[in-house]
Write a protein that holds these residues in place. Structure first.
Motif, PDB file in Angstrom:
ATOM      1  N   THR A   1      39.217  18.009  31.387  1.00  0.00           N
ATOM      2  CA  THR A   1      40.057  19.175  31.643  1.00  0.00           C
ATOM      3  C   THR A   1      39.264  20.410  32.023  1.00  0.00           C
ATOM      4  OG1 THR A   1      40.019  19.677  29.282  1.00  0.00           O
ATOM      5  CG2 THR A   1      41.871  18.361  30.101  1.00  0.00           C
ATOM      6  N   GLU A   2      37.985  20.457  31.653  1.00  0.00           N
ATOM      7  CA  GLU A   2      37.196  21.648  31.910  1.00  0.00           C
ATOM      8  C   GLU A   2      35.775  21.258  32.308  1.00  0.00           C
ATOM      9  OE1 GLU A   2      37.314  25.094  29.067  1.00  0.00           O
ATOM     10  OE2 GLU A   2      35.190  24.623  28.881  1.00  0.00           O
ATOM     11  N   ILE A   3      35.321  21.764  33.458  1.00  0.00           N
ATOM     12  CA  ILE A   3      33.975  21.477  33.957  1.00  0.00           C
ATOM     13  C   ILE A   3      33.285  22.801  34.222  1.00  0.00           C
ATOM     14  CG2 ILE A   3      32.623  20.406  35.800  1.00  0.00           C
ATOM     15  CD1 ILE A   3      35.026  18.542  36.287  1.00  0.00           C
ATOM     16  N   LEU A   4      32.070  22.952  33.722  1.00  0.00           N
ATOM     17  CA  LEU A   4      31.308  24.182  33.935  1.00  0.00           C
ATOM     18  C   LEU A   4      30.601  24.108  35.283  1.00  0.00           C
ATOM     19  CD1 LEU A   4      30.662  26.834  32.423  1.00  0.00           C
ATOM     20  CD2 LEU A   4      28.525  25.752  31.695  1.00  0.00           C
ATOM     21  N   VAL A   5      30.855  25.087  36.134  1.00  0.00           N
ATOM     22  CA  VAL A   5      30.215  25.174  37.442  1.00  0.00           C
ATOM     23  C   VAL A   5      28.907  25.934  37.284  1.00  0.00           C
ATOM     24  CG1 VAL A   5      30.445  25.956  39.829  1.00  0.00           C
ATOM     25  CG2 VAL A   5      32.468  25.192  38.561  1.00  0.00           C
ATOM     26  N   SER A   6      27.820  25.361  37.760  1.00  0.00           N
ATOM     27  CA  SER A   6      26.524  26.008  37.589  1.00  0.00           C
ATOM     28  C   SER A   6      26.488  27.358  38.299  1.00  0.00           C
ATOM     29  CB  SER A   6      25.397  25.111  38.113  1.00  0.00           C
ATOM     30  OG  SER A   6      25.457  24.981  39.509  1.00  0.00           O
ATOM     31  N   ARG A   7      25.686  28.272  37.778  1.00  0.00           N
ATOM     32  CA  ARG A   7      25.580  29.617  38.330  1.00  0.00           C
ATOM     33  C   ARG A   7      25.140  29.582  39.787  1.00  0.00           C
ATOM     34  NH1 ARG A   7      22.778  33.250  34.269  1.00  0.00           N
ATOM     35  NH2 ARG A   7      21.264  31.581  34.428  1.00  0.00           N
ATOM     36  N   GLU A   8      24.215  28.646  40.120  1.00  0.00           N
ATOM     37  CA  GLU A   8      23.709  28.556  41.492  1.00  0.00           C
ATOM     38  C   GLU A   8      24.790  28.126  42.478  1.00  0.00           C
ATOM     39  OE1 GLU A   8      20.504  28.184  38.575  1.00  0.00           O
ATOM     40  OE2 GLU A   8      22.341  27.031  38.895  1.00  0.00           O
ATOM     41  N   ARG A   9      25.815  27.388  41.988  1.00  0.00           N
ATOM     42  CA  ARG A   9      26.842  26.857  42.896  1.00  0.00           C
ATOM     43  C   ARG A   9      28.164  27.609  42.832  1.00  0.00           C
ATOM     44  NH1 ARG A   9      24.103  22.126  41.073  1.00  0.00           N
ATOM     45  NH2 ARG A   9      23.286  20.896  42.808  1.00  0.00           N
ATOM     46  N   ALA A  10      28.278  28.580  41.928  1.00  0.00           N
ATOM     47  CA  ALA A  10      29.563  29.250  41.723  1.00  0.00           C
ATOM     48  C   ALA A  10      30.034  29.986  42.978  1.00  0.00           C
ATOM     49  CB  ALA A  10      29.469  30.215  40.540  1.00  0.00           C
ATOM     50  N   LEU A  11      29.156  30.777  43.605  1.00  0.00           N
ATOM     51  CA  LEU A  11      29.550  31.501  44.808  1.00  0.00           C
ATOM     52  C   LEU A  11      29.861  30.530  45.937  1.00  0.00           C
ATOM     53  CD1 LEU A  11      29.964  34.023  46.502  1.00  0.00           C
ATOM     54  CD2 LEU A  11      27.488  34.092  46.911  1.00  0.00           C
ATOM     55  N   GLY A  12      29.033  29.503  46.095  1.00  0.00           N
ATOM     56  CA  GLY A  12      29.273  28.521  47.139  1.00  0.00           C
ATOM     57  C   GLY A  12      30.609  27.823  46.973  1.00  0.00           C
ATOM     58  N   LEU A  13      30.991  27.527  45.729  1.00  0.00           N
ATOM     59  CA  LEU A  13      32.282  26.887  45.476  1.00  0.00           C
ATOM     60  C   LEU A  13      33.430  27.790  45.886  1.00  0.00           C
ATOM     61  CD1 LEU A  13      34.038  24.638  44.295  1.00  0.00           C
ATOM     62  CD2 LEU A  13      33.769  25.715  42.041  1.00  0.00           C
ATOM     63  N   ARG A  14      33.329  29.057  45.542  1.00  0.00           N
ATOM     64  CA  ARG A  14      34.390  29.999  45.910  1.00  0.00           C
ATOM     65  C   ARG A  14      34.521  30.119  47.427  1.00  0.00           C
ATOM     66  NH1 ARG A  14      32.810  35.213  42.608  1.00  0.00           N
ATOM     67  NH2 ARG A  14      34.480  36.099  43.896  1.00  0.00           N
ATOM     68  N   LEU A  15      33.388  30.182  48.129  1.00  0.00           N
ATOM     69  CA  LEU A  15      33.423  30.259  49.582  1.00  0.00           C
ATOM     70  C   LEU A  15      33.986  28.978  50.177  1.00  0.00           C
ATOM     71  CD1 LEU A  15      29.932  31.926  50.177  1.00  0.00           C
ATOM     72  CD2 LEU A  15      32.163  32.995  50.532  1.00  0.00           C
TER      73      LEU A  15
END
Length: 256
Positions: free
Chosen positions: A230-244
């Motif tokens: 139900t919950e997955i932590l997105v790494s800090r390095e990939r967070a902006l890339g995921l949003r884009l």
């Protein structure tokens, strides 16, 4: 001399800097930059490296797009995963390439070679992409099941995850299968418009994402539809890339 490292995988950046430090030399290291947007900002803010060591594919697209309008010259070494791209024609003024994992002797030779040649204008680097071909994009998996095999269409996959010992493929209907490959190999073969690697252990289908929540330290929490995870932590390095990626998921990944 100033060295800029463009790399969205933290372990790769750590290994690369360790190798550079062992090689010696008077390098001032900038980076890592992990997205095309951060690359554009770096140069807009006056960054002028003598040498760039750059991965080709970043979290929000190909690095070439960040160089298109830059009337700046530099020596460049591109790093590529073995099965990420096939190289047809590669060398030109100021540009070298290395295949991952980086071998110290090969890095030293590439640095020496590119520094002895002329610098490359960054706005011309996209021409380099003509020498690259993406491998095939996987459409289905043939997976072991009971006393035989089952065919799983990629469009039916919700997410793929690793528990260190094994890689698992999970479908939208809850079916789960073992995969006999690494998560790195799997990630390379999937269509980047539909699948995103959110951390070292998870690759998710865009259609499986229910919502994102902000978390501490620039992390994101990702919630999947109809899933036990139900919950997955997105790494800090990939967070902006995921949003884009979520905001422009239709962007082509063609190197040309």
């Amino acid at each position: 001399m100033k060295l800029l490292i463009i790399e969205d995988e933290r372990p790769s950046f750590v290994r690369l800097t360790s190798v550079i430090n062992k090689l010696g030399g008077d390098w001032q290291i900038d980076g890592p930059l992990t997205t095309t947007e951060s690359v554009k900002k770096y140069f807009a803010d006056g960054g002028r490296p003598d040498l760039i060591i750059s991965d080709v594919r970043l979290t929000d697209g190909l690095v070439f797009s960040a160089f298109d309008s830059l009337d700046i010259t530099a020596h460049i070494i591109f790093t590529l995963a073995y099965s990420d791209y096939t190289v047809n024609a590669f060398s030109t003024n100021g540009i070298q390439y290395l295949l991952k994992p980086i071998i110290p002797e090969e890095l030293a030779a590439a640095i020496d070679k590119t520094l002895w040649t002329g610098k490359c204008r960054l706005s011309d680097v996209r021409q380099f992409a003509a020498g690259l071909r993406r491998p095939y994009i996987r459409k289905r998996f043939l997976v072991p099941w009971l006393d035989g095999f089952e065919v799983v269409d990629v469009s039916s996959i919700s997410h793929i995850y690793s528990d260190d010992a094994m890689l698992y493929l999970v479908c939208f209907d809850g079916r789960r299968y073992n995969l006999s490959m690494s998560i790195d190999e799997c990630n390379i073969q999937l269509d980047a418009e539909n699948f995103f690697r959110v951390n070292d252990s998870y690759i998710v289908n865009i259609n499986a994402i229910q919502r994102l929540n902000t978390a501490w330290g620039s992390y994101l929490k990702l919630y999947l539809r109809d899933s036990a995870e139900t919950e997955i932590l997105v790494s800090r390095e990939r967070a902006l890339g995921l949003r884009l990626w979520l905001d422009q998921a239709g962007t082509s990944q063609d190197v040309r």
